[in-house]
Design an enzyme around this catalytic site. Structure first.
Site, PDB file in Angstrom:
ATOM      1  N   ASP A  14       0.480  -1.628   4.880  1.00  0.00           N
ATOM      2  CA  ASP A  14       0.246  -1.902   3.458  1.00  0.00           C
ATOM      3  C   ASP A  14       1.428  -1.308   2.701  1.00  0.00           C
ATOM      4  O   ASP A  14       2.242  -0.581   3.268  1.00  0.00           O
ATOM      5  CB  ASP A  14      -1.069  -1.237   3.004  1.00  0.00           C
ATOM      6  CG  ASP A  14      -1.329  -1.450   1.519  1.00  0.00           C
ATOM      7  OD1 ASP A  14      -1.178  -2.596   1.048  1.00  0.00           O
ATOM      8  OD2 ASP A  14      -1.656  -0.485   0.809  1.00  0.00           O
ATOM      9  N   SER A  15       1.466  -1.591   1.395  1.00  0.00           N
ATOM     10  CA  SER A  15       2.540  -1.010   0.586  1.00  0.00           C
ATOM     11  C   SER A  15       2.344   0.501   0.398  1.00  0.00           C
ATOM     12  O   SER A  15       3.293   1.209   0.078  1.00  0.00           O
ATOM     13  CB  SER A  15       2.564  -1.685  -0.775  1.00  0.00           C
ATOM     14  OG  SER A  15       1.317  -1.505  -1.411  1.00  0.00           O
ATOM     15  N   GLY A  47       2.942  -5.827  -5.492  1.00  0.00           N
ATOM     16  CA  GLY A  47       2.313  -6.897  -6.274  1.00  0.00           C
ATOM     17  C   GLY A  47       3.051  -7.349  -7.507  1.00  0.00           C
ATOM     18  O   GLY A  47       2.758  -8.410  -8.056  1.00  0.00           O
ATOM     19  N   CYS A  77      -2.919  -5.842   3.348  1.00  0.00           N
ATOM     20  CA  CYS A  77      -2.339  -5.995   2.019  1.00  0.00           C
ATOM     21  C   CYS A  77      -2.564  -7.438   1.588  1.00  0.00           C
ATOM     22  O   CYS A  77      -2.108  -8.373   2.254  1.00  0.00           O
ATOM     23  CB  CYS A  77      -0.841  -5.689   2.104  1.00  0.00           C
ATOM     24  SG  CYS A  77       0.047  -6.020   0.590  1.00  0.00           S
ATOM     25  N   ASN A  78      -3.268  -7.616   0.485  1.00  0.00           N
ATOM     26  CA  ASN A  78      -3.540  -8.969  -0.001  1.00  0.00           C
ATOM     27  C   ASN A  78      -2.278  -9.657  -0.506  1.00  0.00           C
ATOM     28  O   ASN A  78      -2.145 -10.874  -0.407  1.00  0.00           O
ATOM     29  CB  ASN A  78      -4.537  -8.920  -1.159  1.00  0.00           C
ATOM     30  CG  ASN A  78      -5.939  -8.622  -0.699  1.00  0.00           C
ATOM     31  OD1 ASN A  78      -6.737  -9.515  -0.509  1.00  0.00           O
ATOM     32  ND2 ASN A  78      -6.244  -7.351  -0.511  1.00  0.00           N
ATOM     33  N   GLU A 156      -2.460   4.998  -6.338  1.00  0.00           N
ATOM     34  CA  GLU A 156      -1.408   5.775  -5.667  1.00  0.00           C
ATOM     35  C   GLU A 156      -1.318   7.192  -6.236  1.00  0.00           C
ATOM     36  O   GLU A 156      -0.911   8.121  -5.557  1.00  0.00           O
ATOM     37  CB  GLU A 156      -0.044   5.072  -5.795  1.00  0.00           C
ATOM     38  CG  GLU A 156       0.077   3.780  -4.985  1.00  0.00           C
ATOM     39  CD  GLU A 156       0.171   4.002  -3.475  1.00  0.00           C
ATOM     40  OE1 GLU A 156       0.773   4.983  -3.042  1.00  0.00           O
ATOM     41  OE2 GLU A 156      -0.388   3.168  -2.725  1.00  0.00           O
ATOM     42  N   CYS A 188      -7.387  -6.736  -3.478  1.00  0.00           N
ATOM     43  CA  CYS A 188      -6.275  -5.815  -3.219  1.00  0.00           C
ATOM     44  C   CYS A 188      -6.893  -4.646  -2.468  1.00  0.00           C
ATOM     45  O   CYS A 188      -7.953  -4.144  -2.854  1.00  0.00           O
ATOM     46  CB  CYS A 188      -5.673  -5.337  -4.536  1.00  0.00           C
ATOM     47  SG  CYS A 188      -4.476  -3.996  -4.334  1.00  0.00           S
ATOM     48  N   THR A 189      -6.237  -4.233  -1.395  1.00  0.00           N
ATOM     49  CA  THR A 189      -6.853  -3.197  -0.556  1.00  0.00           C
ATOM     50  C   THR A 189      -6.864  -1.821  -1.227  1.00  0.00           C
ATOM     51  O   THR A 189      -7.522  -0.908  -0.737  1.00  0.00           O
ATOM     52  CB  THR A 189      -6.145  -3.116   0.813  1.00  0.00           C
ATOM     53  OG1 THR A 189      -4.739  -2.983   0.592  1.00  0.00           O
ATOM     54  CG2 THR A 189      -6.420  -4.349   1.637  1.00  0.00           C
ATOM     55  N   HIS A 190      -6.140  -1.685  -2.328  1.00  0.00           N
ATOM     56  CA  HIS A 190      -6.226  -0.417  -3.072  1.00  0.00           C
ATOM     57  C   HIS A 190      -7.548  -0.307  -3.851  1.00  0.00           C
ATOM     58  O   HIS A 190      -8.012   0.784  -4.141  1.00  0.00           O
ATOM     59  CB  HIS A 190      -5.096  -0.307  -4.106  1.00  0.00           C
ATOM     60  CG  HIS A 190      -3.763   0.098  -3.537  1.00  0.00           C
ATOM     61  ND1 HIS A 190      -3.009  -0.729  -2.742  1.00  0.00           N
ATOM     62  CD2 HIS A 190      -3.056   1.254  -3.669  1.00  0.00           C
ATOM     63  CE1 HIS A 190      -1.878  -0.093  -2.418  1.00  0.00           C
ATOM     64  NE2 HIS A 190      -1.887   1.107  -2.969  1.00  0.00           N
TER      65      HIS A 190
HETATM   66  N1  DGL Z   1      -2.699  -3.043  -1.415  1.00  0.00           N
HETATM   67  C1  DGL Z   1      -1.882  -4.201  -1.556  1.00  0.00           C
HETATM   68  C2  DGL Z   1      -2.691  -5.435  -1.795  1.00  0.00           C
HETATM   69  O1  DGL Z   1      -3.749  -5.537  -1.203  1.00  0.00           O
HETATM   70  C3  DGL Z   1      -0.608  -4.062  -2.337  1.00  0.00           C
HETATM   71  C4  DGL Z   1      -0.669  -3.558  -3.717  1.00  0.00           C
HETATM   72  C5  DGL Z   1       0.710  -3.401  -4.291  1.00  0.00           C
HETATM   73  O2  DGL Z   1       1.545  -2.792  -3.637  1.00  0.00           O
HETATM   74  O3  DGL Z   1       0.950  -3.921  -5.388  1.00  0.00           O
HETATM   75  O4  DGL Z   1      -2.312  -6.325  -2.495  1.00  0.00           O
END
Ligand code: DGL
Length: 273
Positions: A14-15, A47, A77-78, A156, A188-190
């Site tokens: 992921d990011s 993103g 990561c989506n 984050e 988004c996985t966050h």
């Molecule tokens: N967690 C990631 C996602 O699911 C990336 C979010 C990002 O870095 O902007 O999209």
């Protein structure tokens, strides 16, 4: 001696900290697997970047994991899942699991009113990937998408139980609640880091879909189908690789995973992959 494919680790990337939500579920469902987690913390967020840059990052992240001899790559990561999966599948001879399909499939199954909301990064929402895939499952489903770019930096920073975060969440979510959705995809996985608050704001009439569980199920069934499940009886090992070691990462990861990760985090130069 060559390592048996079953004993090789699963790579997850992921990011940043978002993929930990997927990692946690994978650990729950597949406790014997060895895992290599890569978080591109030097270049987060993905993103808000261009598709070209997201693709370049996705290729480098996968090359790094491939160099670690992983047996499968989970794109946690989506943003990458909605913009770069074809490219990855064309370029690497290794099974990939993305987070988009499990999320979309589950939401399509549980919606009663056929009105699904999706929140995600600008790159995920602009790709239209969720709408396309949900409509493939059922043409009559209506999808209401909203880019929520402020949520990744808040995650984050570890600002989860926080007043400012709550105000921002309320402001974003009211736009979708107005559309009378009964299902909300955390695209988004966050975002599962804010799940408790999101559920509280959305109310009992909205089902919140967090893809981590479905994604981990997909990982498990794919490994089973491919005969690649780790048959060792001992608990798997996890190693974390980051492109930068931010002050907060260890704290957020330990709090979320409920385990000590001291001595397991290394820094790598992702630009070399
Ligand atoms: N967690 C990631 C996602 O699911 C990336 C979010 C990002 O870095 O902007 O999209």
């Amino acid at each position: 001696m060559k390592r048996k494919i079953q004993n090789k680790p699963i790579g997850i990337f992921d990011s940043g900290v978002g993929g930990l939500t997927v990692l946690k579920e994978v650990l729950k469902q597949l406790p014997n697997e060895n895992i290599i987690y890569f978080g591109d913390t030097a270049r987060v967020p993905y993103g808000s970047k261009s598709v070209e840059t997201i693709k370049k990052f996705a290729m480098q992240d996968s090359s790094f994991l491939k160099s670690m001899d992983v047996k499968m790559i989970v794109v946690a990561c989506n943003t990458v899942s909605s913009n770069a999966m074809n490219l990855l599948r064309e370029n690497f001879d290794i099974p990939f699991v993305d987070v988009l399909l499990p999320n979309a499939m589950y939401a399509s199954q549980v919606t009663r009113k056929k009105r699904i909301g999706v929140i995600g990064t600008p790159a995920t929402i602009e790709s239209g990937a969720y709408s396309k895939i949900i409509k493939k499952f059922n043409k009559s489903h209506k999808v209401f998408s909203l880019a929520t770019p402020l949520l990744v930096p808040l995650a984050e920073e570890g600002l989860v139980e926080n007043k400012a975060t709550e105000i921002i969440l309320r402001d974003y979510l009211k736009k979708l609640i107005k559309k009378d959705i009964d299902t909300l995809i955390l695209g988004c996985t966050h975002y599962p880091l804010f799940e408790r608050k999101i559920r509280e704001i959305s109310g009992d009439n909205v089902q919140v879909v967090n893809s981590a569980r479905q994604t981990a199920r997909t990982v498990k069934s794919m490994l089973e189908d491919l005969g690649m499940l780790n048959s060792d009886n001992k608990k798997g090992d996890i190693r974390f690789f980051l492109s930068d070691i931010p002050r907060n990462f260890r704290k957020i990861a330990q709090r979320f995973l409920k385990q000590n990760i001291a001595g397991k985090v290394s820094k790598i130069d992702i630009e070399n992959y």
